[in-house]
Design an enzyme around this catalytic site. Sequence first.
Site, PDB file in Angstrom:
ATOM      1  CB  SER A  69      -3.051  -8.687  14.659  1.00 14.58           C
ATOM      2  OG  SER A  69      -2.903  -7.709  14.159  1.00 14.58           O
ATOM      3  CD  GLU A 127       5.442  -3.538  16.906  1.00 14.08           C
ATOM      4  OE1 GLU A 127       5.097  -4.002  15.353  1.00 14.08           O
ATOM      5  OE2 GLU A 127       6.150  -3.252  17.368  1.00 14.08           O
ATOM      6  CG  ASP A 187      14.596   2.170  12.134  1.00  9.51           C
ATOM      7  OD1 ASP A 187      13.750   2.839  11.284  1.00  9.51           O
ATOM      8  OD2 ASP A 187      13.992   1.727  12.977  1.00  9.51           O
ATOM      9  CG  PHE A 225       7.126   6.632  21.117  1.00  7.95           C
ATOM     10  CD1 PHE A 225       8.066   5.961  21.439  1.00  7.95           C
ATOM     11  CD2 PHE A 225       6.300   5.536  21.148  1.00  7.95           C
ATOM     12  CE1 PHE A 225       9.016   5.236  22.416  1.00  7.95           C
ATOM     13  CE2 PHE A 225       6.441   4.874  22.100  1.00  7.95           C
ATOM     14  CZ  PHE A 225       6.964   4.619  22.692  1.00  7.95           C
ATOM     15  CG  HIS A 285      -0.807  -4.592  14.493  1.00  9.45           C
ATOM     16  ND1 HIS A 285      -0.470  -6.037  14.830  1.00  9.45           N
ATOM     17  CD2 HIS A 285       0.542  -4.142  14.254  1.00  9.45           C
ATOM     18  CE1 HIS A 285       0.754  -6.522  14.557  1.00  9.45           C
ATOM     19  NE2 HIS A 285       1.553  -5.118  15.008  1.00  9.45           N
TER      20      HIS A 285
END
Length: 297
Positions: free
Chosen positions: A26, A28, A120, A223, A273
């Site tokens: 999958s 994103e 967030d 990140f 994912h």
Amino acid sequence: MSMFHATQQKVLNQYLAELQGDINVSFEFFPPRSDGMEKILWETINKLSTLNPIFVSVTYSANSGTRNYTDKITKEIKKRTGLIVAPHLTCINETPQALQMIAQEYWNNGIHNIVALRGDKIKKNHQSSMYAADLVCLLKKIGNFDISVAAYPEVHPEAKNAQSDLINLKKKIDAGASRAITQFFFDVEQYLRFRDLCVSVGINTEIIPGILPIFDFRQLQHFVTFTKVKIPDWMYVIFHGLDHDVDTQKMLGTFVAIDMIRILIKEGVRNFHFYTLNRSDLTYAICHTLGTKNKNA
């Protein structure tokens, strides 16, 4: 390569060949904010859709205020490709009434998959009245959504400790979530220990590993400043001095991801994912190498 490692590699390659078509993926995506970014996104979607993903997700962040963008891209992906699309839905800055309206609209438009998140914090000391488990409960009252939630093998940055984080995940699963998708990670052993801990507290749903292909190591270092993800020392070594060598970074990033996934496959993982960052090249190469079924083949 030693004879021992060559033999190991041969056995592993044979095992991977036997798994052809038995691996699910999958992807994103995030909503584009310009015409140029939108063009890149659709090129990425068209390329990766040939790999038959079991679903794709579209991010949303209250910090960037992209709810309209998320909704628009979600509906367009469903219309253009027929893929199962799961928009991210956060509850930190929404009232239950607003969330009910959003969820009902999704349901009425045939969008029955959701990635349910707290979201967030916009303000550092913001106290949320709703959490992801509450959102899962709300969604299940609207319709029988297929719900994915987040999991953190290296502990959520705001969690008091690993135990409380695990308890919170169990609340989300018990509320009706179908699966958990992890934050990206690079320590496979940490993921495997986390998966075992989930089973030990009665979490029996699938814990899908989130894979972030590395194409810019400096960006990766940015990140991890707002997550608890650890970059192993050996990764600093192999990417050292490559800031301006994009091609070599991509090659190494592909190798890193494939090696991780190979180990995870040996440990029984079948679903992965990918955090694509709206780029198709590395993710497609990785999935192709691992034998993901291509509908155009």
